[in-house]
Scaffold this motif. Structure first.
Motif: not given
Lengths: 76, 830
Positions: B205, A8, A22-23, B228-229, B209, B193-194, B236, B197-198, B243, A19, B201, B232, B224-225
C-alpha cells in the motif's frame, strides 16, 4: 480529485479487512501445514480406482532393501 | 590343512539365495519375497508378516485404492513396519492427562508421530483411519512433521486400539510428548507468518502511494493532495516499523546489551533514523519521507528470515521424530506374574521390569532373573558386549542383546546414569559460546563505517549548505546503505543450503553449523571422531576367516545354540540357510562350546579353551597372533581329526571410512579419535584409518575435557562427531556436534547436525556445501556492497534522490536473491 478523500480510507479499510482475515486464519492454524493440503487435494474422493498392478515393481534393485535392513538393525 | 577363505566367499554364499527369487514380489510392498516364504497355494504372496497383515487390513476395509495411489506417486518401496506393540501405556491416566485433549461432546484429540509416513499414499491411508478403526472420528495427517492429529470417541475405542490400528497399517505410532512446547512453537510460527503478511500488505500500500508521489516529481500536484498522500504514507510506514518491524529493534537492543555483533543493529539504525526524519519531513511538508523504502525493507528482511526459519524448523521436526523412537514405556512385572506395559514415569524403585531380547533397558537396576549380554556401546563406547548374570548391574540406555531378563529397579528418571550424563550435556550447552555468524561480523564493521560516513556527510553538508540539508543527506546515506541485501541473501543462501543438505540426508538444526564447517584451515579447525558406531559399524562381525568352509558351517551349526555375541557373529557370517542340525551341545561359560554335527565332534572357543583339549597347530597360532595384533578376537574351531581353523571377530570399519577420513584431512581438518573403547583397540583403528591423535578409554567427562583442552590450544572450530550418550556432552560443548546415523537420544538432542545415512562420508558433503554456501554469501555481500558504495557515493555527493534510492534498493535485493540460488554440485576433494 476530492474523491481521493473517500477512496483512500476505503482502500485502506479493504486492505485492513484482508489483513484481519489473514491473521484470523493464521491464528486458527490454517497455515500451520503448507504441504499436506496440496497432496490431499489430489484424491479427495474415495472412488480411487483399484489398480494394484502385480509384479510391476522393481526387480532391478533387490539389494536396495538389504541395505536398508542393515541400516535398521545396526543399533536396535 | 586350513585354508584362508576370503570374506567375499562368505558373502557369495549368503547372496546365492537372494538372487534366484526376483520373480515373486510381495503383494504389499513389491519387494522380492524370500524363497522360504513363497507359498504356491496362496493367491497373494508377502515378504513378511507385517506386509501380510497390512494387506489384509486394507483389503478388509475396502482400501485397496491405496496401492493405485502409491504406485502413482512414490517409487520408494518399504516393507510394512508394524511393531505389534500393545500400546497399553497410552491408556494410562497419567499419559492421558498429559497428551490428550478432551473436546466438548465427549470426544478426545491427540497427536501421534508416525514412523514410516513418507508419501501422498500414506497421507491418504492415514486419513482413512476411521474406516479401519470404528470410533475414530477424524484423522488429519501432516506430511511435514510426519504426524497425525486423531479425534476419537473414548467411550467407543481406547487410544491404545487407535494406535494399534495405525500400527497395523504399517505406521508405528508414538505419542507426541511435550505438547506444551509444540504448541508454543506453533504459536511462534504463526506470529512470524503474521508479521510477514502485515509487513507485505503495508509495503504494497505504501508503494501505491509512493507511485502517486513520484509521478508528482514529473507533473505538478497541489500541496494539499501531496500532503494528504504523505500523511497516509507516514501512518502506514510507522505502523510497519512499530508492528512487524519491532523485531529488529528488540534484536538490536538485545545485541547491544550482550555486546555482540548482530545484523539487526545497522538495520534498526536505518529504520529508526529514516522513520524519525521521514515523519518530521512529512509533518513539516518538506523533504523526502522514505516510508516506501522503509516498509519494503521491513518486508523483504522478514521474508528472508521466515524462509530460513521454516527450513530449520523442518529439520528440527524430523529430528524430534527420531527422538520419540526411543522407548517411553516399560514392561512391568506384577506380583501375580503378569506383565503390564506402563509409561516410564509410572516405574518406581523396587519394581520389577522385564526387558525383551533386543530391547532397550529403560531403568538402572540389578538383574533379578536371567543371564544375557548387554551392549553398552551407546553409553560407554565399548564395542564388545558384556555378559551379565543375576545380581549384576545394568544401566538405562543399554541394549539387551542376549535373552529376556527381569530387572529390579534401583534408579529411575533423573537419578539414572543416563540422566546424569544428560545433566552434563545441559551444563555444557550453557557453557557453549555461540558462533558469531559471518553476516553479523560484517554487520559489526558495517555499522561503524556507515556511522562514520554519515557523520562526515552530515558535517560537510551542514557547513556547505545548511543543517537541514546535512540531516537530509546523512539520512539518505543511512537508508540507502542499510544492509538489506546482506540481510536477505544470507538467510536465503542458508535456507537453500539447509534444503540441499536435507536432500543428502543431513538434517541441520542450526544454520550456523553450515558456516562453521566451511573453513577448517583458517580457523585451525579440529574434528573429534568417536570410534564405535561412527568409524566402525558398531556391531560384532566376522572380519577375517582362516578356516575351511565346511568346518565353519559346522561351527555355525553348533553356535546357533548359543546366544553369545561371538557365536551370533559366526552364525550371521554363514547365514541361516546353510546351517545343519547339531546335537549333544555342551557349553563352557567363558570358554567355548562343543557339539556334534553330521557325526563329527566339533569344538568352538577361545584359543585357551581349545588348547585344553588339543594342541594348537603352528599355522593356526600364527593366524591367532595376526588377529590379536589387529584388534580382533580370535575364535578357534577344531574337530576330532585335528582339522583346525580360526575366525577373527571384531567391529569392522565402515566401507567408506578411510575415504572419508582422507577427504576430511584434504579439506584441512585436524582429526582426533576419541573412544570409550579399550585404548589398544582405539590405537589400532586410528592407525588403520590414518588418524594421528587417538585416545582410548575416554569417559564422557574426559571427552568434554578434550574439547576444552583443544579450545585452549587455539583451535577456533571444534567439531565433535559421535553417536552415543557418552559423546553428547562433548557435542554440546563443541562448536558443531554431529550425530551419526543410529545415534542415541541424548546425542540427537545435543547435536546440531544429524546424519540420516550411515557413516561419516556425509560430513565431507557438508563441508563442501558449507564452502559453497559461504562463497555464495560472500559474492552476495560483494554485490550488495558495490550497490551500497555506489549509492553512498551518490549520497555523499548529494546526487541521490529518493527515486534513485527506491530503484537501487530492490534491484540490489533481487540480484542477491538470484545469486543465492547459485547451483551446487558436490565435488569431492580428490
Amino acid at each position: 480529485m476530492s474523491v481521493i478523500l473517500i477512496m483512500l480510507p476505503a482502500a485502506l479499510i479493504l486492505a485492513g479487512l484482508g489483513v484481519w482475515a489473514f491473521i484470523m486464519a493464521a491464528k486458527k492454524g490454517q497455515f500451520d501445514d503448507l504441504d499436506t493440503p496440496a497432496i490431499r487435494a489430489v484424491f479427495d474422493d474415495d472412488d480411487v480406482p483399484v489398480s494394484h498392478t502385480k509384479g510391476k515393481a522393481d526387480a532391478q534393485n533387490p539389494s536396495g532393501r538389504a541395505a536398508d535392513d542393515t541400516a535398521h538393525t545396526e543399533r536396535v | 590343512m586350513p585354508e584362508a577363505l576370503p570374506a567375499s566367499t562368505l558373502d557369495a554364499m549368503r547372496g546365492a539365495d537372494t538372487k534366484s527369487n526376483e520373480a515373486v514380489l510381495c503383494d504389499h510392498c513389491s519387494l522380492p519375497v524370500p524363497k522360504g516364504l513363497v507359498n504356491p497355494s496362496e493367491e497373494h504372496q508377502f515378504c513378511c508378516g507385517g506386509c501380510e497383515s497390512v494387506y489384509k487390513v486394507l483389503h478388509g476395509a475396502g482400501l485397496d485404492g491405496y496401492y493405485g495411489i502409491r504406485d502413482a506417486v512414490s517409487k520408494e518401496k518399504q516393507p510394512a513396519a508394524s511393531s505389534h506393540q500393545s500400546y497399553e501405556e497410552l491408556d494410562d491416566p497419567a499419559f492421558q492427562q498429559a497428551c490428550v485433549t478432551n473436546l466438548p461432546g465427549g470426544q478426545c484429540e491427540t497427536e501421534l508421530l508416525l514412523e514410516g509416513m513418507h508419501c501422498a499414499a500414506c497421507v491418504w491411508l492415514i486419513e482413512r483411519l476411521p474406516r479401519v478403526c470404528p470410533g475414530v472420528v477424524e484423522s488429519r495427517a501432516n506430511i511435514r512433521t510426519r504426524s497425525a492429529v486423531v479425534r476419537y470417541a473414548p467411550d467407543q475405542v481406547p487410544l491404545s486400539r487407535v494406535a494399534q490400528a495405525l500400527d497395523k497399517l504399517g505406521y508405528a505410532a508414538h505419542p507426541a510428548r511435550g505438547a506444551g512446547a509444540r504448541e508454543a512453537r506453533r504459536r511462534e510460527d504463526r506470529r512470524f507468518l503474521i508479521r510477514v503478511a502485515v509487513a507485505g500488505a503495508i509495503a504494497g500500500n505504501v508503494m501505491l502511494l509512493a507511485v502517486a508521489l513520484y509521478t508528482e516529481a514529473l507533473s505538478d500536484i497541489e500541496p494539499f493532495w501531496r500532503n494528504t498522500l504523505r500523511y497516509y504514507s507516514m501512518g502506514l510506514g510507522l505502523l510497519s516499523l512499530l508492528w512487524p518491524g519491532r523485531v529488529f529493534f528488540t534484536g538490536a537492543i538485545a545485541a547491544l546489551r550482550t555486546r555482540t555483533a548482530h545484523l539487526d543493529i545497522p538495520v534498526a539504525l536505518a529504520l529508526a533514523v529514516g522513520g524519525i526524519w521521514g515523519s518530521y519531513n512529512a509533518l513539516s511538508g518538506h523533504g523526502e519521507i522514505y516510508f516506501d523504502s522503509l516498509s519494503v525493507l521491513v518486508f523483504l528482511l522478514l521474508v528472508g528470515r521466515w524462509v530460513q526459519h521454516r527450513q530449520q524448523r523442518g529439520a528440527a521436526d524430523q529430528v524430534e521424530l527420531m527422538l520419540t523412537l526411543t522407548p517411553t514405556s516399560a514392561e512391568r512385572l506384577l506380583e501375580d506374574g503378569t506383565t503390564k506395559r506402563v509409561p516410564i514415569e509410572a516405574i518406581e524403585v523396587g519394581h520389577l521390569v522385564r526387558v525383551e531380547a533386543g530391547g532397550s533397558i529403560p531403568v538402572d537396576g540389578h538383574i533379578e532373573n536371567g543371564t544375557t549380554q548387554v551392549d553398552n556401546a551407546l553409553l560407554t563406547g565399548e564395542s564388545r558386549p558384556i555378559a551379565r548374570g543375576e545380581g549384576d548391574e545394568v544401566i538405562a540406555g543399554a541394549t539387551n542383546i542376549g535373552s529376556p531378563i527381569v530387572v529390579r529397579v534401583s534408579a529411575v528418571g533423573d537419578s539414572t546414569r543416563a540422566a546424569k550424563l544428560m545433566a552434563l550435556v545441559a551444563s555444557a550447552t550453557a557453557d557453549k559460546a555461540p558462533i558469531v555468524q559471518f553476516a553479523d561480523r560484517v554487520a559489526a564493521k558495517f555499522v561503524v563505517v556507515v556511522i562514520v560516513l554519515a557523520i562526515i556527510n552530515f558535517t560537510l553538508w551542514s557547513l556547505r549548505a545548511d543543517l537541514r540539508t546535512g540531516i537530509e543527506f546523512a539520512t539518505a546515506l543511512l537508508i540507502v546503505t542499510c544492509p538489506c541485501a546482506l540481510g536477505l541473501s544470507t538467510p536465503m543462501a542458508m535456507s537453500i543450503a539447509l534444503g540441499r543438505a536435507a536432500k543428502q540426508g543431513i538434517l541441520i538444526k542450526s544454520a550456523a553449523a553450515i558456516e562453521a564447517m566451511s573453513n577448517p584451515r583458517s580457523t585451525n579447525g579440529v574434528m573429534i571422531l568417536d570410534k564405535t558406531g561412527t568409524l566402525t559399524q558398531g556391531q560384532t562381525r566376522v572380519v577375517e576367516v582362516a578356516c575351511d568352509v565346511q568346518l565353519l558351517q559346522c561351527a555355525a551349526a553348533i553356535e546357533s545354540h548359543s546366544n553369545h555375541p561371538l557365536a551370533r557373529a559366526i552364525v550371521k557370517a554363514v547365514g541361516d540357510a546353510s546351517i545343519s542340525p547339531a546335537s549333544n551341545i555342551t557349553q563352557t561359560p567363558g570358554g567355548g562350546i562343543v557339539g556334534e554335527v553330521d557325526d563329527r565332534r566339533v569344538m568352538v572357543g577361545s584359543p585357551a579353551f581349545i588348547a585344553q583339549h588339543q594342541p594348537i597347530s603352528p599355522e593356526t597360532q600364527q593366524s591367532i597372533d595376526t588377529m590379536l595384533s589387529s584388534g580382533l578376537t580370535p575364535v578357534v574351531i577344531a574337530d576330532d581329526s585335528g582339522t583346525m581353523g580360526v575366525v577373527g571377530i571384531g567391529d569392522p570399519l565402515r566401507e567408506d571410512t578411510i575415504d572419508a577420513i582422507n577427504a576430511l584431512k584434504a579439506r584441512g581438518w585436524q582429526l582426533h579419535l576419541c573412544s570409550g573403547d579399550h585404548p589398544e583397540i582405539a590405537m589400532q583403528i586410528a592407525q588403520q584409518v590414518g588418524i594421528d591423535h587417538a585416545m582410548g578409554g575416554a569417559s564422557p567427562e574426559r571427552k568434554a575435557e578434550l574439547v576444552r583442552t583443544l579450545r585452549e590450544q587455539g583451535h577456533r572450530r571444534i567439531v565433535m562427531v559421535g553417536d552415543g550418550i557418552n559423546d553428547a556432552a562433548a557435542m554440546a560443548l563443541s562448536d558443531v556436534g554431529i550425530a551419526v546415523h543410529g545415534g542415541a537420544e541424548a546425542a540427537l538432542q545435543a547435536a546440531d547436525v544429524y546424519l540420516t545415512s550411515p557413516g561419516v562420508m556425509p560430513i565431507e558433503t557438508l563441508c563442501d556445501l558449507g564452502r559453497h554456501t559461504m562463497k555464495t554469501i560472500r559474492i552476495g555481500l560483494g554485490v550488495s556492497l558495490t550497490y551500497n558504495t555506489v549509492a553512498a557515493t551518490l549520497a555523499v555527493a548529494g546526487l541521490i534522490s529518493a527515486l534513485i534510492a527506491a530503484v537501487i534498493m530492490p534491484l540490489s535485493s533481487l540480484s542477491v536473491v538470484a545469486l543465492a540460488t547459485r547451483p551446487w554440485k558436490h565435488r569431492g576433494v580428490r
